[in-house]
Design an enzyme around this catalytic site. Sequence first.
Site, PDB file in Angstrom:
ATOM      1  N   ARG A   1     -55.201 -36.847 -32.356  1.00  0.00           N
ATOM      2  CA  ARG A   1     -55.203 -35.942 -31.211  1.00  0.00           C
ATOM      3  C   ARG A   1     -55.546 -34.542 -31.686  1.00  0.00           C
ATOM      4  O   ARG A   1     -55.149 -34.090 -32.758  1.00  0.00           O
ATOM      5  CB  ARG A   1     -53.831 -35.957 -30.533  1.00  0.00           C
ATOM      6  CG  ARG A   1     -53.438 -37.291 -29.952  1.00  0.00           C
ATOM      7  CD  ARG A   1     -54.098 -37.575 -28.621  1.00  0.00           C
ATOM      8  NE  ARG A   1     -53.571 -36.720 -27.576  1.00  0.00           N
ATOM      9  CZ  ARG A   1     -52.429 -36.972 -26.929  1.00  0.00           C
ATOM     10  NH1 ARG A   1     -51.702 -38.033 -27.225  1.00  0.00           N
ATOM     11  NH2 ARG A   1     -52.022 -36.165 -25.981  1.00  0.00           N
TER      12      ARG A   1
ATOM     13  N   LYS B   1     -42.513 -39.808 -19.926  1.00  0.00           N
ATOM     14  CA  LYS B   1     -43.788 -40.061 -19.268  1.00  0.00           C
ATOM     15  C   LYS B   1     -43.767 -41.352 -18.445  1.00  0.00           C
ATOM     16  O   LYS B   1     -44.809 -41.795 -17.961  1.00  0.00           O
ATOM     17  CB  LYS B   1     -44.901 -40.138 -20.308  1.00  0.00           C
ATOM     18  CG  LYS B   1     -45.055 -38.868 -21.144  1.00  0.00           C
ATOM     19  CD  LYS B   1     -46.150 -39.044 -22.180  1.00  0.00           C
ATOM     20  CE  LYS B   1     -46.273 -37.823 -23.070  1.00  0.00           C
ATOM     21  NZ  LYS B   1     -47.370 -37.975 -24.062  1.00  0.00           N
TER      22      LYS B   1
ATOM     23  N   PRO C   1     -51.044 -37.322 -18.413  1.00  0.00           N
ATOM     24  CA  PRO C   1     -49.953 -36.594 -17.760  1.00  0.00           C
ATOM     25  C   PRO C   1     -48.730 -36.491 -18.671  1.00  0.00           C
ATOM     26  O   PRO C   1     -48.394 -37.440 -19.369  1.00  0.00           O
ATOM     27  CB  PRO C   1     -49.660 -37.452 -16.527  1.00  0.00           C
ATOM     28  CG  PRO C   1     -50.943 -38.160 -16.254  1.00  0.00           C
ATOM     29  CD  PRO C   1     -51.526 -38.437 -17.608  1.00  0.00           C
ATOM     30  N   GLU C   2     -48.087 -35.334 -18.656  1.00  0.00           N
ATOM     31  CA  GLU C   2     -46.908 -35.129 -19.494  1.00  0.00           C
ATOM     32  C   GLU C   2     -45.653 -35.255 -18.635  1.00  0.00           C
ATOM     33  O   GLU C   2     -45.715 -35.549 -17.444  1.00  0.00           O
ATOM     34  CB  GLU C   2     -47.016 -33.778 -20.198  1.00  0.00           C
ATOM     35  CG  GLU C   2     -48.323 -33.669 -20.993  1.00  0.00           C
ATOM     36  CD  GLU C   2     -48.341 -32.528 -21.992  1.00  0.00           C
ATOM     37  OE1 GLU C   2     -47.263 -32.116 -22.472  1.00  0.00           O
ATOM     38  OE2 GLU C   2     -49.447 -32.055 -22.315  1.00  0.00           O
TER      39      GLU C   2
END
Length: 275
Positions: A258, A50, A2-3
């Site tokens: 990533r 976050k 989640p951002e």
Amino acid sequence: MPEGDSVYRLAHRMQFLVGREVVSTSIRVPAHAVASFDGRVAERVWPLGKHLFMRFGDDVLHTHLRMEGTWSVHRLGARWRKPGHTARVVLVVDGAPDGGPIEVVGHDLGMVRVFPFADYDDRVAHLGPDVLGSDWFEGGREEARRRVLADPGTAIGLALLDQRRLAGVGNEYRAEVCFLCGVHPATPVGDVDVDRILDVTRRVMWANRLSPVRVITGEKRPGRTSFVFGRNRRPCRRCGTSIRKGTLAGAGERDAERIIWWCPTCQPRPGGAPG
């Protein structure tokens, strides 16, 4: 993961806690297993990047969702949506006058901490300004700009994910912001318009802060919400070129492996290298 907009929306949903008294506390992590907020009133619930914070009297509950974390809310005694062994925090608070106690359960939380509210500033000092913070236009943006530009040789794609420079941006927003700005994620910070990067980041994240569906393109239909994120080998929505994906390397960077996505035509590699 989640951002920042997801955590902002979660904090907004959890505002019902404010003013309610805690009936029972169960924190199921060894370091804080004996911590209790029983008899205290929830004074504030707020996000920072976050991270999610809840204040109960002199103490703060600090949690991070990481990849799998969720919070569920239901009447005490109702069946949980996830297995009991995934619960990391269980809070029972007083309910509305016409209902019984409410159970708030944090499942699969990636981090759970309890610390004195007096230590809050020190605990979050390592984080950069929150893209969605209320102080963004009152010093937050300029501080973020200073931190991002502090190392002009860093790839913009790494700088955007570095929570010490800018809090709240994750992999999806990194991909989409770089596309919207016509910048390859590997481009050094010193070679990009950082002001535009920050302004676009704030604009798209703010637009999505309360939306259950994250939309960058303006279309909510499934498969139409993003420009490049998750669209490897599919045609660019602007020019038709096949979207590419790869990884962005960085010395010692946590997010070095990533995945990144980009359009070779709309986002040429720095130095004119092939896309």
